[in-house]
Design a protein around this motif. Structure first.
Motif, PDB file in Angstrom:
ATOM      1  N   GLY A 262      15.714  -8.815   4.826  1.00 23.64           N
ATOM      2  CA  GLY A 262      16.366  -7.879   5.736  1.00 23.64           C
ATOM      3  C   GLY A 262      15.757  -7.907   7.116  1.00 23.64           C
ATOM      4  N   SER A 263      14.625  -7.257   7.271  1.00 20.77           N
ATOM      5  CA  SER A 263      13.950  -7.172   8.565  1.00 20.77           C
ATOM      6  C   SER A 263      12.545  -6.626   8.334  1.00 20.77           C
ATOM      7  N   PRO A 264      11.651  -6.714   9.339  1.00 22.46           N
ATOM      8  CA  PRO A 264      10.327  -6.106   9.184  1.00 22.46           C
ATOM      9  C   PRO A 264      10.395  -4.616   8.861  1.00 22.46           C
ATOM     10  N   ASP A 265      11.362  -3.905   9.455  1.00 21.02           N
ATOM     11  CA  ASP A 265      11.498  -2.472   9.155  1.00 21.02           C
ATOM     12  C   ASP A 265      11.836  -2.253   7.685  1.00 21.02           C
ATOM     13  N   VAL A 266      12.733  -3.082   7.158  1.00 20.18           N
ATOM     14  CA  VAL A 266      13.102  -2.982   5.747  1.00 20.18           C
ATOM     15  C   VAL A 266      11.881  -3.246   4.869  1.00 20.18           C
ATOM     16  N   MET A 267      11.080  -4.238   5.250  1.00 26.39           N
ATOM     17  CA  MET A 267       9.905  -4.572   4.454  1.00 26.39           C
ATOM     18  C   MET A 267       8.851  -3.471   4.506  1.00 26.39           C
ATOM     19  N   ARG A 268       8.674  -2.865   5.673  1.00 23.90           N
ATOM     20  CA  ARG A 268       7.711  -1.751   5.758  1.00 23.90           C
ATOM     21  C   ARG A 268       8.134  -0.610   4.848  1.00 23.90           C
ATOM     22  N   GLU A 269       9.435  -0.301   4.867  1.00 21.02           N
ATOM     23  CA  GLU A 269       9.938   0.766   4.007  1.00 21.02           C
ATOM     24  C   GLU A 269       9.755   0.404   2.533  1.00 21.02           C
ATOM     25  N   GLN A 270      10.006  -0.867   2.200  1.00 18.23           N
ATOM     26  CA  GLN A 270       9.870  -1.298   0.816  1.00 18.23           C
ATOM     27  C   GLN A 270       8.419  -1.215   0.344  1.00 18.23           C
ATOM     28  N   LEU A 271       7.492  -1.641   1.175  1.00 19.67           N
ATOM     29  CA  LEU A 271       6.086  -1.558   0.790  1.00 19.67           C
ATOM     30  C   LEU A 271       5.633  -0.111   0.638  1.00 19.67           C
ATOM     31  N   ASP A 272       6.099   0.765   1.530  1.00 24.01           N
ATOM     32  CA  ASP A 272       5.769   2.190   1.394  1.00 24.01           C
ATOM     33  C   ASP A 272       6.316   2.742   0.079  1.00 24.01           C
ATOM     34  N   ALA A 273       7.538   2.306  -0.290  1.00 24.18           N
ATOM     35  CA  ALA A 273       8.146   2.783  -1.531  1.00 24.18           C
ATOM     36  C   ALA A 273       7.348   2.301  -2.745  1.00 24.18           C
ATOM     37  N   LEU A 274       6.847   1.077  -2.692  1.00 21.89           N
ATOM     38  CA  LEU A 274       6.045   0.570  -3.802  1.00 21.89           C
ATOM     39  C   LEU A 274       4.732   1.353  -3.915  1.00 21.89           C
ATOM     40  N   ARG A 275       4.138   1.674  -2.786  1.00 20.65           N
ATOM     41  CA  ARG A 275       2.888   2.454  -2.828  1.00 20.65           C
ATOM     42  C   ARG A 275       3.138   3.832  -3.433  1.00 20.65           C
ATOM     43  N   LEU A 276       4.267   4.443  -3.073  1.00 21.79           N
ATOM     44  CA  LEU A 276       4.605   5.744  -3.654  1.00 21.79           C
ATOM     45  C   LEU A 276       4.873   5.613  -5.150  1.00 21.79           C
ATOM     46  N   ALA A 277       5.512   4.521  -5.536  1.00 20.32           N
ATOM     47  CA  ALA A 277       5.842   4.322  -6.950  1.00 20.32           C
ATOM     48  C   ALA A 277       4.587   4.246  -7.802  1.00 20.32           C
ATOM     49  N   THR A 278       3.537   3.626  -7.279  1.00 17.13           N
ATOM     50  CA  THR A 278       2.309   3.471  -8.070  1.00 17.13           C
ATOM     51  C   THR A 278       1.632   4.810  -8.351  1.00 17.13           C
ATOM     52  N   ALA A 279       2.011   5.851  -7.592  1.00 17.82           N
ATOM     53  CA  ALA A 279       1.434   7.176  -7.836  1.00 17.82           C
ATOM     54  C   ALA A 279       2.140   7.904  -8.986  1.00 17.82           C
TER      55      ALA A 279
END
Length: 281
Positions: free
Chosen positions: A181-198
């Motif tokens: 998608g884009s760097p913005d999409v990737m930043r959002e995706q990585l943030d979502a993965l970090r939240l998921a691990t909690a």
């Protein structure tokens, strides 16, 4: 009437109960087929949930087996519930047959283990990440169709969260370095993965770029499904070209994939480790 799709967990349980009822009655497949004017292959397919389970046939089978009426009523009630439209019915126009087969089992799985060799697994994708993947995989599809597929994935993720199922994902670090998608999409995706691990029911491991070959190196996308009932064995969903997949419950095949997953997870950093700091995003 339920839209025809793959057998659900409830269908498979009913099918297994029919097989057990026949065996307890001491009836062979050939005898049952002759008595009810069915082919032997049809009876076998009914017991494997490889064909639609017809309420009339199930009633006739249980009657022929002289199955206790109270238990027969419970089996018929289970079949009636199984034949109700699945939660995904509203998206059936954009779902391929193989995916409906998978949903019938995944929607009841108590434990889901995921591996994807190049992308974030779909149950962990954000809406924008999923939309970007859809645009690449189905560039000729109308935008409205791609949007409905993304909407369906979000509903699938929500159902997973509501059920409280356990998810264990293994992702190669290369997938997190691939700009979808884009760097913005990737930043959002990585943030979502970090939240998921909690989340207490979600475990995520990342295979580092510096790791050597492991048991799943070169393997296609893989989903292992553990069912909460003893009548139904574990299933594996093995990815193919274009995002398609094949569902199998062959015990030897599923066991082989489980051993590969176990080995690969054992080679990855422990669950709970910080996601890599990918500063490019």
């Amino acid at each position: 009437m339920r839209a025809r799709s793959g057998p659900t967990l409830e269908h498979r349980v009913v099918a297994e109960q029919l097989r057990l009822a026949r065996e307890r009655a001491g009836c062979g497949l050939a005898a049952v087929a002759a008595a009810l004017d069915l082919s032997e292959a049809t009876v076998r397919r009914i017991e494997r949930a490889e064909t639609a389970l017809d309420a009339g046939q199930v009633r006739d089978l249980l009657k022929y087996y002289k199955h206790p009426e109270a238990d027969a009523r419970r089996i018929r009630a289970s079949l009636a519930r199984a034949n109700e439209p699945g939660w995904w019915h509203r998206w059936r126009d954009v779902l391929p047959a193989w995916q409906r087969d998978v949903l019938g089992i995944e929607s009841s799985a108590g434990v889901i283990r995921l591996w994807h060799p190049a992308l974030v697994p779909d149950l962990l994708r954000t809406a924008d990440y999923a939309a970007a993947v859809e645009a690449v995989r189905h560039p000729q599809a109308p935008p409205a169709v791609r949007a409905r597929r993304t909407e369906f994935l979000r509903a699938r993720q929500e159902r997973f969260r509501e059920r409280g199922a356990v998810l264990w994902g293994l992702i190669p670090e290369a997938a997190l370095c691939t700009c979808v998608g884009s760097p913005d999409v990737m930043r959002e995706q990585l943030d979502a993965l970090r939240l998921a691990t909690a989340h207490p029911n979600i475990t995520l491991q990342v295979m580092p770029l510096t790791a050597g070959p492991h048991a799943l190196t070169g393997a296609p996308p893989l989903e292992l499904l553990r069912l909460p009932v003893p009548e139904v064995p574990d299933h594996a969903v093995v990815g193919g070209p274009g995002g398609e997949a094949t569902l199998t419950h062959d015990r030897d095949t599923v066991s082989a994939y489980r051993m590969l997953m176990d080995s690969a997870c054992g080679a990855a950093p422990a669950a709970g480790a910080e996601l890599p700091a990918l500063y490019r995003w």
